[in-house]
Design a protein around this motif. Structure first.
Motif, short mmCIF file in Angstrom:
data_model
loop_
_atom_site.label_atom_id
_atom_site.label_comp_id
_atom_site.label_asym_id
_atom_site.label_seq_id
_atom_site.Cartn_x
_atom_site.Cartn_y
_atom_site.Cartn_z
N UNK A 213 -0.49 -3.21 4.22
CA UNK A 213 -1.92 -3.46 4.39
C UNK A 213 -2.35 -4.73 3.69
N UNK A 214 -3.52 -5.16 4.06
CA UNK A 214 -4.13 -6.32 3.43
C UNK A 214 -5.53 -5.97 3.01
N UNK A 215 -6.09 -6.71 2.11
CA UNK A 215 -7.50 -6.57 1.81
C UNK A 215 -8.29 -7.11 2.99
N UNK A 216 -9.48 -6.55 3.21
CA UNK A 216 -10.31 -7.03 4.31
C UNK A 216 -10.62 -8.51 4.12
N UNK B 2 0.84 -1.20 0.00
CA UNK B 2 0.00 0.00 0.00
C UNK B 2 0.87 1.24 0.00
N UNK C 117 -0.29 -5.93 11.51
CA UNK C 117 0.59 -4.77 11.40
C UNK C 117 -0.23 -3.53 11.15
N UNK C 118 -0.03 -2.51 11.91
CA UNK C 118 -0.91 -1.35 11.89
C UNK C 118 -0.13 -0.05 11.95
N UNK D 237 -8.45 -10.73 5.21
CA UNK D 237 -7.17 -11.41 5.38
C UNK D 237 -6.56 -10.95 6.70
N UNK E 106 -3.01 0.26 -3.99
CA UNK E 106 -2.74 -1.09 -3.48
C UNK E 106 -2.92 -2.05 -4.63
N UNK F 136 -3.99 -9.57 9.33
CA UNK F 136 -2.80 -8.73 9.41
C UNK F 136 -2.77 -8.10 10.78
N UNK G 159 2.63 1.03 3.76
CA UNK G 159 2.28 0.14 4.86
C UNK G 159 1.93 -1.24 4.31
#
Lengths: 112, 119
Positions: free
Chosen positions: B96-99, B31, B105-106, B101, B50, B103, B94
Motif C-alpha cells: 500500500x501507499x499513503x493517499x 502494510x 497494486x491492489x 502517491x 504501515x 500505486x 500489501x
C-alpha cells in the motif's frame, strides 16, 4: 465499510460450472471487488479481482454489472479440490487505513 | 519472492497468559494487517500497520495490541488470554501507499496463520 452478502453454502457436482453471487449495495466509487478462496486452517488465497464488466483469468471469471452493486464469481468445471470457502471482498487495497469486511463467505462443496 | 510467513504455526496457552505472534510480510510490502478467524465470528479485522504506525483498528478490546518494526515485520500481542481468544490468527501484507502517491497494486496476500488454542 462496504459490507457484502453471499449465500452461506452451495453444493455442486464435479464438472459443473458454479456461479456464486455477492451483493454489495454500498460499494464506493474507488472500490474494487476481490474474491478469495480459503481451505481449512489456511490463509485466504486471491482468485480474481475486477472493477467493472468482466474479468477472466486461468481459474475463474468475474462478472460485474454496470451498477456494480453485485458481482458473480464463475468457476468452470469444478473439481473436488475446489471444495473451499469463497469470500467476496469490496474495497480499495492500494492505500493504507482501509478496513475490509469479509462477511460469512460461501462454503462450496463439490460432490463426486 | 517468498510469501508471508507467520510464526509459530501452532500455539497452546492457558487462560490468563499472554502471547506474541509474529508476521514477516512479502519483501517490499509496507502494510501489514491482522485478522482473527473463529467458526462463530468468521474473519474479523484486528488492525493494520504501515511504516511502524497503526493506521486502522477493528472492534477488539485493548488486550489485543500490535506493533511494526522498521523492516515491516509485525507482531501482535494478546494479554490475559481468554478461552474465546482461541482462533486462527492471520496476517496479510500489501504494497500500500499513503493517499496522494501513485500505486496500481491492489491486492493483499495472506500468511498461513497461527492456530492459537487457549485452555
Amino acid at each position: 465499510l462496504a459490507k457484502t452478502t453471499q449465500p452461506i453454502s452451495m453444493d455442486s457436482y464435479e464438472g459443473q460450472e458454479v456461479n456464486i453471487t455477492c451483493s454489495h449495495n454500498n460499494i464506493a466509487t474507488n472500490d474494487y471487488i476481490t474474491w478469495y478462496q480459503q481451505f481449512p486452517s489456511q490463509g485466504p488465497r486471491f482468485i480474481i479481482q475486477g472493477y467493472k464488466t468482466k474479468v477472466t483469468n486461468e481459474v475463474a471469471s468475474l462478472f460485474i454489472p454496470a451498477d456494480r452493486k453485485s458481482s458473480t464469481l464463475s468457476l468452470p468445471r469444478v473439481s473436488l479440490s475446489d471444495t473451499a470457502v469463497y469470500y467476496c471482498l469490496v474495497g480499495d487495497m492500494r492505500y493504507t487505513g482501509n478496513q475490509f469486511y469479509f462477511g460469512t463467505g460461501t462454503s462450496l462443496t463439490v460432490i463426486p | 519472492k517468498a510469501g508471508v510467513t507467520q510464526t509459530p504455526r501452532y500455539l497452546i496457552k492457558t487462560r490468563g497468559q499472554q502471547v506474541t505472534l509474529s508476521c514477516s510480510p512479502i519483501s517490499g510490502h509496507r502494510s501489514v494487517s491482522w485478522y482473527q478467524q473463529t467458526p462463530g465470528q468468521g474473519l474479523q479485522f484486528l488492525f493494520e500497520y504501515f511504516s511502524e504506525t497503526q493506521r486502522n483498528k477493528g472492534n477488539f478490546p485493548g488486550r489485543f495490541s500490535g506493533r511494526q518494526f522498521s523492516n515491516s515485520r509485525s507482531e501482535m500481542n494478546v494479554s490475559t488470554l481468554e478461552l474465546g481468544d482461541s482462533a486462527l490468527y492471520l496476517c496479510a501484507s500489501r504494497p500500500s501507499r499513503d493517499r496522494g502517491q501513485e500505486s496500481s497494486y491492489n491486492e493483499q496476500f495472506f500468511g498461513p496463520g497461527t492456530r492459537l488454542t487457549v485452555l
